[in-house]
Design a protein around this motif. Structure first.
Motif, PDB file in Angstrom:
ATOM      1  N   MET A 101       0.906  -1.250   0.025  1.00  0.00           N
ATOM      2  CA  MET A 101      -0.146   0.004   0.078  1.00  0.00           C
ATOM      3  C   MET A 101       0.970   1.289  -0.066  1.00  0.00           C
ATOM      4  O   MET A 101       2.126   1.100   0.505  1.00  0.00           O
ATOM      5  CB  MET A 101      -0.700   0.070   1.221  1.00  0.00           C
ATOM      6  CG  MET A 101      -1.474  -1.314   1.624  1.00  0.00           C
ATOM      7  SD  MET A 101      -2.204  -1.304   3.430  1.00  0.00           S
ATOM      8  CE  MET A 101      -3.416  -0.127   3.300  1.00  0.00           C
ATOM      9  N   VAL A 102       0.387   2.455  -0.380  1.00  0.00           N
ATOM     10  CA  VAL A 102       1.165   3.608  -0.338  1.00  0.00           C
ATOM     11  C   VAL A 102       0.078   4.719  -0.165  1.00  0.00           C
ATOM     12  O   VAL A 102      -1.039   5.066  -0.614  1.00  0.00           O
ATOM     13  CB  VAL A 102       1.773   4.193  -1.983  1.00  0.00           C
ATOM     14  CG1 VAL A 102       2.133   5.560  -2.073  1.00  0.00           C
ATOM     15  CG2 VAL A 102       2.957   3.140  -2.291  1.00  0.00           C
ATOM     16  N   GLU A 103       0.662   5.408   0.910  1.00  0.00           N
ATOM     17  CA  GLU A 103       0.128   6.617   1.240  1.00  0.00           C
ATOM     18  C   GLU A 103       0.630   7.699   0.741  1.00  0.00           C
ATOM     19  O   GLU A 103       1.966   8.125   0.775  1.00  0.00           O
ATOM     20  CB  GLU A 103      -0.073   6.926   2.989  1.00  0.00           C
ATOM     21  CG  GLU A 103      -0.455   8.031   3.369  1.00  0.00           C
ATOM     22  CD  GLU A 103      -0.555   8.436   4.856  1.00  0.00           C
ATOM     23  OE1 GLU A 103      -1.460   8.684   5.656  1.00  0.00           O
ATOM     24  OE2 GLU A 103       0.715   8.060   5.344  1.00  0.00           O
ATOM     25  N   THR A 127       2.122   6.846 -10.718  1.00  0.00           N
ATOM     26  CA  THR A 127       1.884   5.567 -11.294  1.00  0.00           C
ATOM     27  C   THR A 127       2.980   4.774 -11.670  1.00  0.00           C
ATOM     28  O   THR A 127       2.886   3.455 -11.485  1.00  0.00           O
ATOM     29  CB  THR A 127       1.094   5.949 -12.810  1.00  0.00           C
ATOM     30  OG1 THR A 127      -0.178   6.760 -12.532  1.00  0.00           O
ATOM     31  CG2 THR A 127       0.807   4.754 -13.236  1.00  0.00           C
ATOM     32  N   ARG A 128       4.328   5.616 -11.997  1.00  0.00           N
ATOM     33  CA  ARG A 128       5.432   4.665 -12.014  1.00  0.00           C
ATOM     34  C   ARG A 128       5.679   3.762 -10.774  1.00  0.00           C
ATOM     35  O   ARG A 128       6.216   2.678 -10.726  1.00  0.00           O
ATOM     36  CB  ARG A 128       6.596   5.591 -12.339  1.00  0.00           C
ATOM     37  CG  ARG A 128       7.909   4.922 -12.693  1.00  0.00           C
ATOM     38  CD  ARG A 128       8.861   5.757 -13.541  1.00  0.00           C
ATOM     39  NE  ARG A 128       8.358   6.370 -14.674  1.00  0.00           N
ATOM     40  CZ  ARG A 128       9.340   7.023 -15.536  1.00  0.00           C
ATOM     41  NH1 ARG A 128      10.474   7.635 -14.914  1.00  0.00           N
ATOM     42  NH2 ARG A 128       9.040   7.216 -16.713  1.00  0.00           N
ATOM     43  N   PHE A 129       5.695   4.773  -9.715  1.00  0.00           N
ATOM     44  CA  PHE A 129       6.099   3.804  -8.507  1.00  0.00           C
ATOM     45  C   PHE A 129       4.877   2.848  -8.033  1.00  0.00           C
ATOM     46  O   PHE A 129       5.499   1.863  -7.727  1.00  0.00           O
ATOM     47  CB  PHE A 129       6.026   5.174  -7.257  1.00  0.00           C
ATOM     48  CG  PHE A 129       6.426   4.487  -5.986  1.00  0.00           C
ATOM     49  CD1 PHE A 129       7.858   4.238  -5.687  1.00  0.00           C
ATOM     50  CD2 PHE A 129       5.603   4.196  -4.979  1.00  0.00           C
ATOM     51  CE1 PHE A 129       8.260   3.969  -4.320  1.00  0.00           C
ATOM     52  CE2 PHE A 129       6.239   3.587  -3.728  1.00  0.00           C
ATOM     53  CZ  PHE A 129       7.411   3.435  -3.504  1.00  0.00           C
ATOM     54  N   VAL A 130       3.751   3.001  -8.269  1.00  0.00           N
ATOM     55  CA  VAL A 130       2.710   1.943  -8.055  1.00  0.00           C
ATOM     56  C   VAL A 130       3.188   0.852  -8.812  1.00  0.00           C
ATOM     57  O   VAL A 130       3.172  -0.313  -8.332  1.00  0.00           O
ATOM     58  CB  VAL A 130       1.322   2.646  -8.287  1.00  0.00           C
ATOM     59  CG1 VAL A 130       0.524   1.437  -8.377  1.00  0.00           C
ATOM     60  CG2 VAL A 130       1.166   3.558  -7.153  1.00  0.00           C
ATOM     61  N   LYS A 134       4.230  -2.898  -7.356  1.00  0.00           N
ATOM     62  CA  LYS A 134       2.984  -3.850  -7.360  1.00  0.00           C
ATOM     63  C   LYS A 134       2.071  -3.365  -6.212  1.00  0.00           C
ATOM     64  O   LYS A 134       1.585  -4.303  -5.370  1.00  0.00           O
ATOM     65  CB  LYS A 134       3.540  -5.211  -7.112  1.00  0.00           C
ATOM     66  CG  LYS A 134       4.261  -5.524  -8.344  1.00  0.00           C
ATOM     67  CD  LYS A 134       4.683  -7.161  -8.230  1.00  0.00           C
ATOM     68  CE  LYS A 134       5.420  -7.677  -9.460  1.00  0.00           C
ATOM     69  NZ  LYS A 134       6.555  -6.984  -9.988  1.00  0.00           N
ATOM     70  N   VAL A 135       2.059  -1.998  -6.124  1.00  0.00           N
ATOM     71  CA  VAL A 135       1.178  -1.490  -4.881  1.00  0.00           C
ATOM     72  C   VAL A 135      -0.477  -1.787  -5.254  1.00  0.00           C
ATOM     73  O   VAL A 135      -0.915  -1.920  -6.412  1.00  0.00           O
ATOM     74  CB  VAL A 135       1.211  -0.057  -4.899  1.00  0.00           C
ATOM     75  CG1 VAL A 135       0.032   0.727  -4.020  1.00  0.00           C
ATOM     76  CG2 VAL A 135       2.553   0.438  -4.387  1.00  0.00           C
ATOM     77  N   GLY A 136      -1.263  -2.137  -4.231  1.00  0.00           N
ATOM     78  CA  GLY A 136      -2.661  -2.563  -4.279  1.00  0.00           C
ATOM     79  C   GLY A 136      -3.697  -1.545  -3.935  1.00  0.00           C
ATOM     80  O   GLY A 136      -4.818  -1.463  -4.619  1.00  0.00           O
ATOM     81  N   LEU A 137      -3.245  -0.616  -3.065  1.00  0.00           N
ATOM     82  CA  LEU A 137      -3.918   0.353  -2.779  1.00  0.00           C
ATOM     83  C   LEU A 137      -3.157   1.624  -2.456  1.00  0.00           C
ATOM     84  O   LEU A 137      -2.181   1.730  -1.851  1.00  0.00           O
ATOM     85  CB  LEU A 137      -4.713   0.146  -1.306  1.00  0.00           C
ATOM     86  CG  LEU A 137      -5.461   1.143  -0.557  1.00  0.00           C
ATOM     87  CD1 LEU A 137      -6.818   1.217  -1.169  1.00  0.00           C
ATOM     88  CD2 LEU A 137      -5.779   0.633   0.861  1.00  0.00           C
TER      89      LEU A 137
END
Length: 250
Positions: A101-103, A127-130, A134-137
């Motif tokens: 997850m990323v805040e 978007t590139r970091f996500v 493999k960020v899901g939220l």
């Protein structure tokens, strides 16, 4: 360098001076806009800064810092209490979320720069970091300027009607001062034009991608804002919107 598009580029803060520049812009955007006297060196800083990566978006021609945001990567929902958002919302239900997850927080654009391309570059960098992690939220607090909810009645009524979080993820109240808009405006039918006009640009972007919000807003006296918890499940983003985002991210 995270991303370069048109006249802007996004990069990670690399030293203390970069971080201070981001904190200075945050002060101008959140506190200075309220008419607070500026001594030329005031900053917005908190204990979460050290745990975050900070993104600076600059005008390549002038070198001016035009926007900034910070982000914190969590391995899964079991780490949700580390987040800034958890200091304002009871996020116990999100402990069950599996995967990274990323805040995203403290997003702001310089008060003297309103180019919509700035927001596009910010989303491209995120978007590139996500994708890379493999960020899901993606989640955070979306801020309305000021602490008077009355001026945002249509916007809050629309959030109540169309964009509340799924019950399994819905945040509970934790902050001492909140506006329970889902309850207070349960009978109000929003005016679509006024509702859209009242939405902060970042929140509008979240909602276009399928994002959802808490059923209450927190009154943040320190920053002089109202904010709602905002979540975006990456897998739920419409394919056409994903294509657009990845087009910017390159």
């Amino acid at each position: 360098m995270m991303l370069k598009r048109g006249r802007y580029h996004a990069r990670l803060a690399g030293n203390a001076d970069d971080l201070r520049a981001a904190q200075r812009l945050r002060w101008l955007a959140f506190i200075g806009k309220r008419g607070v006297v500026d001594d030329g060196a005031a900053i917005d800083a908190d204990q979460y800064d050290d745990a975050c990566h900070h993104v600076l978006i600059e005008d390549q021609r002038s070198g001016i810092l035009v926007a900034t945001f910070r982000f914190m990567l969590l391995e899964s929902g079991t780490e949700i209490e580390r987040s800034y958002s958890a200091s304002h919302y009871d996020l116990g239900r999100l402990r069950e979320f599996e995967g990274p997850m990323v805040e995203m927080g403290r997003f702001c654009i310089h008060p003297e720069h309103a180019d919509p391309d700035i927001l596009r570059v910010a989303w491209g960098a995120m978007t590139r970091f996500v994708d890379d992690n493999k960020v899901g939220l993606l989640f955070g607090c979306s801020s309305f300027m000021g602490t008077d909810a009355q001026g945002y009645a249509d916007a809050f009524a629309m959030l109540k009607e169309r964009h509340l979080a799924p019950r399994r993820w819905l945040p509970r109240v934790k902050a001492p001062k909140v506006f329970r808009f889902a309850r207070a405006l349960r009978l109000m039918k929003p005016d679509p034009r006024r509702a859209q006009a009242g939405l902060p640009p970042l929140l509008r972007s979240y909602l276009l991608m399928g994002g959802w919000v808490s059923d209450h807003a927190v009154v943040d006296e320190q920053l002089g804002t109202l904010h709602v918890f905002t979540g975006l499940e990456i897998a739920a983003i419409p394919p056409a919107r994903q294509k657009l985002l990845r087009g910017v991210a390159g």
